[in-house]
Design a protein around this motif. Structure first.
Motif, PDB file in Angstrom:
ATOM      1  N   ARG A 165       0.841  -1.212   0.000  1.00  0.00           N
ATOM      2  CA  ARG A 165       0.000   0.000   0.000  1.00  0.00           C
ATOM      3  C   ARG A 165       0.872   1.257   0.000  1.00  0.00           C
ATOM      4  N   GLU A 166       1.985   1.238   0.754  1.00  0.00           N
ATOM      5  CA  GLU A 166       2.854   2.425   0.794  1.00  0.00           C
ATOM      6  C   GLU A 166       3.475   2.676  -0.578  1.00  0.00           C
ATOM      7  N   LEU A 167       3.915   1.601  -1.279  1.00  0.00           N
ATOM      8  CA  LEU A 167       4.517   1.769  -2.600  1.00  0.00           C
ATOM      9  C   LEU A 167       3.512   2.303  -3.605  1.00  0.00           C
ATOM     10  N   ASN A 168       2.278   1.782  -3.570  1.00  0.00           N
ATOM     11  CA  ASN A 168       1.241   2.278  -4.477  1.00  0.00           C
ATOM     12  C   ASN A 168       0.926   3.727  -4.210  1.00  0.00           C
ATOM     13  N   SER A 169       0.889   4.087  -2.976  1.00  0.00           N
ATOM     14  CA  SER A 169       0.582   5.477  -2.627  1.00  0.00           C
ATOM     15  C   SER A 169       1.675   6.403  -3.109  1.00  0.00           C
ATOM     16  N   CYS A 170       2.950   5.984  -3.003  1.00  0.00           N
ATOM     17  CA  CYS A 170       4.073   6.807  -3.466  1.00  0.00           C
ATOM     18  C   CYS A 170       4.039   6.981  -4.982  1.00  0.00           C
ATOM     19  N   ASN A 171       3.731   5.900  -5.728  1.00  0.00           N
ATOM     20  CA  ASN A 171       3.657   6.005  -7.187  1.00  0.00           C
ATOM     21  C   ASN A 171       2.549   6.923  -7.599  1.00  0.00           C
ATOM     22  N   THR A 172       1.434   6.822  -6.900  1.00  0.00           N
ATOM     23  CA  THR A 172       0.294   7.675  -7.227  1.00  0.00           C
ATOM     24  C   THR A 172       0.637   9.137  -7.035  1.00  0.00           C
ATOM     25  N   SER A 173       1.329   9.447  -5.963  1.00  0.00           N
ATOM     26  CA  SER A 173       1.718  10.850  -5.698  1.00  0.00           C
ATOM     27  C   SER A 173       2.700  11.338  -6.732  1.00  0.00           C
ATOM     28  N   LEU A 174       3.629  10.456  -7.162  1.00  0.00           N
ATOM     29  CA  LEU A 174       4.612  10.871  -8.168  1.00  0.00           C
ATOM     30  C   LEU A 174       3.939  11.134  -9.503  1.00  0.00           C
ATOM     31  N   ASN A 175       2.981  10.298  -9.890  1.00  0.00           N
ATOM     32  CA  ASN A 175       2.263  10.502 -11.153  1.00  0.00           C
ATOM     33  C   ASN A 175       1.496  11.797 -11.140  1.00  0.00           C
ATOM     34  N   MET A 176       0.856  12.089 -10.034  1.00  0.00           N
ATOM     35  CA  MET A 176       0.095  13.325  -9.945  1.00  0.00           C
ATOM     36  C   MET A 176       1.020  14.535 -10.029  1.00  0.00           C
ATOM     37  N   SER A 177       2.200  14.443  -9.426  1.00  0.00           N
ATOM     38  CA  SER A 177       3.135  15.571  -9.492  1.00  0.00           C
ATOM     39  C   SER A 177       3.643  15.766 -10.907  1.00  0.00           C
TER      40      SER A 177
END
Length: 514
Positions: A30-42
């Motif tokens: 879950r932490e890795l998915n959340s980090c990827n999601t934040s990077l994509n949005m940025s």
């Protein structure tokens, strides 16, 4: 019934989620998915901003700029060139400013005394005065003052203000009353008198000093008088029988009559002003070794152990006999108030006889603590009920007694034969003269009984001691046939003008008694 089946299926599914905390691999996912999601949005937001702001750059360039990358393509290093290492500052990573030009005193003054003008307007007059005084003393005056001063006087305080903590120490002379000076006791005798043929007998009492400053000394069958004021010597008497000898002498408190005890058992009374024998009193069957005056009553102790009271005014002089000892009475002293008589003898007894029962043969108290003959007796001048006694060679103790209740107050082992005791009139001190084996004079501090000093010089045992009328000088007679005068006690400065100091003559001249 359908919901009951669902619950049963849920319980039977052991591998499913039980409602507890997630496993570690699930939390990591879950932490890795959340980090990827934040990077994509940025990245998307950066692309949108770069597209809207400018159309000159490519999307990849905008992405590199948003991620902090360099716009230049990294190239290869040029051969032969080395990269330079940045130079370090001399002080390391920290910046250390130069404080040589900093004025800390001015900074401290500003820190303490800088007051906002608006605050001063709001303060009361007493508060402003307090600030001014504190500012003046903390900064204006303290800079010029020193904690230690050795040459200059203490600076005076401003008018209306007293600061006791400004100068902590100063070189000022301590008042004389605050000094507790140690008095000087000379270690050598002030004068030495030659006393040939003085008898080496522990049980006799052969010297006495009168209130008129005359010293009586018995040498064999003669009695000599030494005038301590002028230094003159005169012979008072000589016994008719050459086989007889003088065994004791004692001055009356008034000082003009001298009692003399002889080896034949007689007591003679002499008028020294006229050099005339007044009377001879008999009654003893053996030699008289001790004498003591109590007003007009003269008490004498003999070798038989008896003590006789003589009324020197009456024709029938023998008024009482005390028979409390079985051997020779060598110590005899009336108390200063004349109420108690103390007697010591060769039977190791110390007896106390009150004047009210002086005609009885039973003493009020009979002390047996001494293990040798008791010759040395001395009554305390400031405490009439206190008696000091000293024992002979087998005892060597000085003991203190309260004659009111018959108790022993203290006992000190002197390690030497005690021959004589004297109390000081000026200080709370006791002087003891010793025989075997040290032959010294010891001054004790009472009641601690600490040794103040020791006076050495005699080569044989000190048999007798007596004190001068002013209480400043001790004279000791020893078996080495010498008399030595010791300046042990300094006279009170306030009383020096009232007391006439005896003239002892030269300090180095040795004078013979006869």
């Amino acid at each position: 019934m359908s919901h009951l089946g669902e619950d049963i299926n849920h319980l039977l599914c052991l591998d499913g989620s039980t409602g507890g905390p997630a496993m570690r691999w699930q939390r990591k996912t879950r932490e890795l998915n959340s980090c990827n999601t934040s990077l994509n949005m940025s990245v998307n937001r950066s692309l949108n901003r770069s597209h809207n702001a400018s159309t000159l750059g490519s999307p990849m360039r905008a992405l590199n700029q948003s991620l902090g990358g360099s716009s230049k393509t990294p190239g290869k290093k040029t051969p032969g060139k080395k990269s330079k290492t940045p130079t370090r500052t001399p002080g390391g990573d920290r910046f250390i400013p130069n404080r040589n030009a900093t004025d800390f005193e001015v900074g401290n003054y500003k820190l303490v005394s800088d007051v906002n003008h608006e605050d001063e307007q709001l303060m009361s007059p007493s508060k402003l005065e307090y600030r001014r005084v504190m500012n003046e003393n903390l900064n204006g005056k303290a800079m010029d003052s020193k904690i230690l001063r050795f040459k200059q006087a203490v600076p005076s305080a401003p008018e209306g203000f007293q600061n006791n903590l400004k100068v902590l120490y100063s070189q000022t002379k301590t008042p004389s009353s605050a000094h507790k000076t140690t008095r000087h006791i000379p270690q050598i005798p002030e004068r030495i008198l030659d006393a040939p043929e003085i008898m080496d007998d522990y049980y006799l009492n052969l010297i006495d000093w009168s209130c008129s400053n005359y010293l009586a000394v018995a040498l064999a069958n003669n009695v000599y008088l030494w005038n301590a004021t002028s230094g003159d010597i005169q012979q008072l008497l000589q016994l008719e029988n050459p086989d007889d000898y003088i065994s004791c002498v004692s001055w009356i408190p008034e000082g003009n009559f001298l009692a003399v005890g002889t080896s034949s058992g007689t007591v003679q009374l002499w008028d020294v002003d006229q050099s005339k024998r007044l009377r001879t009193m008999t009654g003893h069957a053996a030699r008289v070794g001790s004498l003591s005056w109590n007003s007009y009553i003269l008490s004498s102790g003999s070798r038989t152990g008896n003590i006789h009271h003589h009324d020197v005014r009456a024709a029938e002089h023998h008024v009482a006999t005390l028979s409390g000892h079985t051997q020779e009475v060598c110590g005899l002293r009336w108390s200063p108030d004349g109420k108690v008589l103390a007697s010591g003898a060769n039977d190791n007894l110390l007896n106390i006889w009150p004047a009210a029962i002086a005609t009885s043969n039973s003493p009020q108290y009979s002390f047996t603590q001494h293990q040798a003959a008791v010759k040395a007796l001395a009554w305390c001048p400031w405490q009439p009920s206190l008696l000091a006694s000293g024992g002979g060679t087998a005892d060597r103790h000085i003991r203190f007694w309260n004659v009111n209740n018959g108790t022993c107050i203290n006992s000190v082992d002197t390690k030497s034969q005690v021959c004589s005791l004297l109390w000081s009139k000026e200080y709370k001190e006791l002087v003891s003269g010793h025989g075997y084996a040290q032959n010294q004079i010891v001054i004790w501090k009472y009641p601690m009984m600490q040794r103040v000093t020791e006076l050495l010089g005699h080569t044989a045992r000190i048999l007798h001691m007596c004190m001068s009328p002013d209480g400043s000088t001790i004279i000791s007679a020893a078996a080495d046939e010498t008399l030595r005068l010791w300046k042990c006690f300094a006279t009170d400065p306030h009383q020096k003008k009232k007391i006439t100091k005896p003239k002892m003559g030269s300090l180095t001249r040795v004078q013979s008694i006869r």
